[in-house]
Design a protein around this motif. Structure first.
Motif, PDB file in Angstrom:
ATOM      1  N   GLY A 306       0.828  -1.309   0.165  1.00  0.00           N
ATOM      2  CA  GLY A 306       0.320  -0.278   0.541  1.00  0.00           C
ATOM      3  C   GLY A 306       0.535   1.148   0.316  1.00  0.00           C
ATOM      4  O   GLY A 306       0.317   2.063  -0.695  1.00  0.00           O
ATOM      5  N   ALA A 307       1.565   0.836   0.583  1.00  0.00           N
ATOM      6  CA  ALA A 307       2.844   2.077   0.750  1.00  0.00           C
ATOM      7  C   ALA A 307       3.483   2.744  -0.492  1.00  0.00           C
ATOM      8  O   ALA A 307       3.576   3.762  -0.756  1.00  0.00           O
ATOM      9  N   VAL A 308       4.114   1.704  -1.040  1.00  0.00           N
ATOM     10  CA  VAL A 308       4.361   1.615  -2.759  1.00  0.00           C
ATOM     11  C   VAL A 308       3.610   2.369  -3.615  1.00  0.00           C
ATOM     12  O   VAL A 308       3.808   3.059  -4.746  1.00  0.00           O
ATOM     13  N   LEU A 309       1.799   1.459  -3.802  1.00  0.00           N
ATOM     14  CA  LEU A 309       0.969   2.316  -4.003  1.00  0.00           C
ATOM     15  C   LEU A 309       0.571   4.036  -3.688  1.00  0.00           C
ATOM     16  O   LEU A 309       0.566   4.683  -4.935  1.00  0.00           O
ATOM     17  N   LEU A 310       0.729   4.173  -3.219  1.00  0.00           N
ATOM     18  CA  LEU A 310       0.665   5.136  -1.952  1.00  0.00           C
ATOM     19  C   LEU A 310       1.597   7.447  -2.513  1.00  0.00           C
ATOM     20  O   LEU A 310       0.993   7.668  -3.222  1.00  0.00           O
ATOM     21  N   SER A 311       2.400   6.081  -2.830  1.00  0.00           N
ATOM     22  CA  SER A 311       3.981   6.468  -2.934  1.00  0.00           C
ATOM     23  C   SER A 311       3.802   6.502  -4.810  1.00  0.00           C
ATOM     24  O   SER A 311       3.892   7.865  -5.215  1.00  0.00           O
ATOM     25  N   ALA A 312       3.849   5.947  -5.428  1.00  0.00           N
ATOM     26  CA  ALA A 312       3.588   6.721  -7.342  1.00  0.00           C
ATOM     27  C   ALA A 312       1.948   7.259  -7.142  1.00  0.00           C
ATOM     28  O   ALA A 312       2.220   7.887  -7.875  1.00  0.00           O
ATOM     29  N   ARG A 313       1.399   7.117  -6.133  1.00  0.00           N
ATOM     30  CA  ARG A 313      -0.365   8.101  -6.654  1.00  0.00           C
ATOM     31  C   ARG A 313       0.201   9.507  -6.399  1.00  0.00           C
ATOM     32  O   ARG A 313      -0.502  10.315  -7.121  1.00  0.00           O
ATOM     33  N   THR A 314       1.456   9.554  -4.972  1.00  0.00           N
ATOM     34  CA  THR A 314       1.404  10.865  -4.917  1.00  0.00           C
ATOM     35  C   THR A 314       2.282  11.596  -5.156  1.00  0.00           C
ATOM     36  O   THR A 314       2.668  13.211  -5.122  1.00  0.00           O
ATOM     37  N   ASN A 315       3.208  10.706  -5.810  1.00  0.00           N
ATOM     38  CA  ASN A 315       5.176  11.120  -5.490  1.00  0.00           C
ATOM     39  C   ASN A 315       5.470  11.957  -4.873  1.00  0.00           C
ATOM     40  O   ASN A 315       6.373  12.744  -4.900  1.00  0.00           O
ATOM     41  N   GLN A 316       4.959  11.063  -3.520  1.00  0.00           N
ATOM     42  CA  GLN A 316       5.617  11.071  -1.892  1.00  0.00           C
ATOM     43  C   GLN A 316       6.036  10.103  -1.659  1.00  0.00           C
ATOM     44  O   GLN A 316       5.295   9.360  -2.087  1.00  0.00           O
ATOM     45  N   PRO A 317       7.548  10.335  -0.719  1.00  0.00           N
ATOM     46  CA  PRO A 317       7.335   8.901   0.515  1.00  0.00           C
ATOM     47  C   PRO A 317       6.344   8.652   0.467  1.00  0.00           C
ATOM     48  O   PRO A 317       5.794   9.800   1.320  1.00  0.00           O
TER      49      PRO A 317
END
Length: 330
Positions: A306-317
């Motif tokens: 989920g952290a990987v997908l969240l980072s990809a969506r937001t362009n943030q760590p």
């Protein structure tokens, strides 16, 4: 019932291993070959794609299964393989069907994400023994044994690659397997930076394309993962840097150079892309042998995914802790 396509198991496999399959049409022939390679006899097959179950069964020359819930509750097989779970595993009521299979001693395996997010996992409320084990999990980090890791000592950085065709494992399945490999080596990451191709998504379900992930751990340890479901042949590799020098594993071939640059262990053969059906067959065989005894923490790995997908969506760590917080919100 028509004669199964794989009636003669290899000598290294129990001759009475039986499976039921739930597949997308484009998976049928490859998964059928994988079952033959693993020595598993296909007793029934169906599909989550409307109107495709009969054709999938015909392609595999086996019985037609049109209702996954009925298969889970009644099929007299050793294992059920969810090649394409569809949206199964996303609803709380799915837990009863999974538990019914687990209680009968049927091993539950999946090529896709099921459940496909931490929120779905929390909502499902199924016992861990009833959660399908990802088939690719059994084959992660091929050639890298526990004895080798113990001899190598502390690991400072690593890189994982996993690429191959989508019918053998979509991007979500390969990403989950890569994170499982890194979890074995480092535990849970503190934060991740990721980029993926394709539409932004909140789950691993039907995830395709490519992903590049940089993961940060405690004590300054780092890792990268490059994953794709756009390859023709199967490739899996891992590189370790640490106390013991440098280890490179590519498609099962290991080379280990010590801190002084001298080889500790050299490959017996050059690495080469492998037939996807054989790779999947080996992973399926490992999964059938290990079954419910495989150590896996779905919740922790889905938080990392989920952290990987969240980072990809937001362009943030992003961090697994943030994903856990989001999963508990109504």
């Amino acid at each position: 019932m028509p004669a199964p396509t794989n009636t003669t198991p290899p000598p290294h496999t129990p001759p009475d291993t039986t499976v039921a399959l739930w597949l997308a049409p484009d998976q049928a022939l490859t998964v059928g070959r994988a079952c033959a390679h693993a020595g598993a006899t296909i007793l029934a097959a169906g599909s989550p794609i409307r109107g495709s179950s009969a054709q999938v069964a015909l392609d595999l020359r086996t019985d037609h299964a049109s209702d996954l819930r009925l298969v889970l509750r009644e099929a007299a097989v050793d294992a059920i393989v969810l090649g394409d779970p569809g949206d199964f595993g996303a609803r709380r009521e799915d837990a009863a069907d999974l538990a019914a299979a687990a209680e009968r001693g049927v091993r539950l395996l999946t090529l896709g994400a099921c459940p496909a997010s931490l929120r779905e996992y929390a909502n499902l409320r199924a016992p861990e023994s009833a959660i399908p084990v990802p088939v690719r999990f059994a084959a992660s980090a091929p050639g890298l044994t526990a004895d080798t890791l113990e001899s190598f000592g502390s690991i400072h950085a690593t890189a994982v690659t996993d690429a191959g065709p989508a019918p053998v494992g979509d991007l979500g399945a390969r990403l989950f397997a890569a994170l499982a490999t890194l979890d074995r080596l480092f535990g849970e990451p503190e934060r991740v930076d990721a980029a993926t191709t394709g539409p932004a998504t909140e789950t691993l379900r039907n995830l395709h394309g490519r992903a590049s992930v940089h993961l940060h751990y405690d004590r300054g340890r780092t890792a990268t993962a490059i994953v794709s479901d756009e390859g023709a042949g199967e490739h899996a590799g891992i590189t370790l840097m640490g106390e013991g020098g440098l280890i490179r594993v590519a498609d099962g071939s290991l080379r280990w150079d010590g801190p002084d640059g001298k080889p500790v262990d050299e490959p017996s053969a050059d690495p080469a892309l492998r037939d996807p059906a054989e790779v999947l067959g080996d992973a399926l065989l490992a999964s059938l042998r290990q079954g419910a005894g495989m150590p896996i923490d779905h919740g922790r790995l889905l938080a990392a995914a989920g952290a990987v997908l969240l980072s990809a969506r937001t362009n943030q760590p992003a961090s697994p802790d943030t994903v856990r917080d989001m999963a508990t919100r109504v």
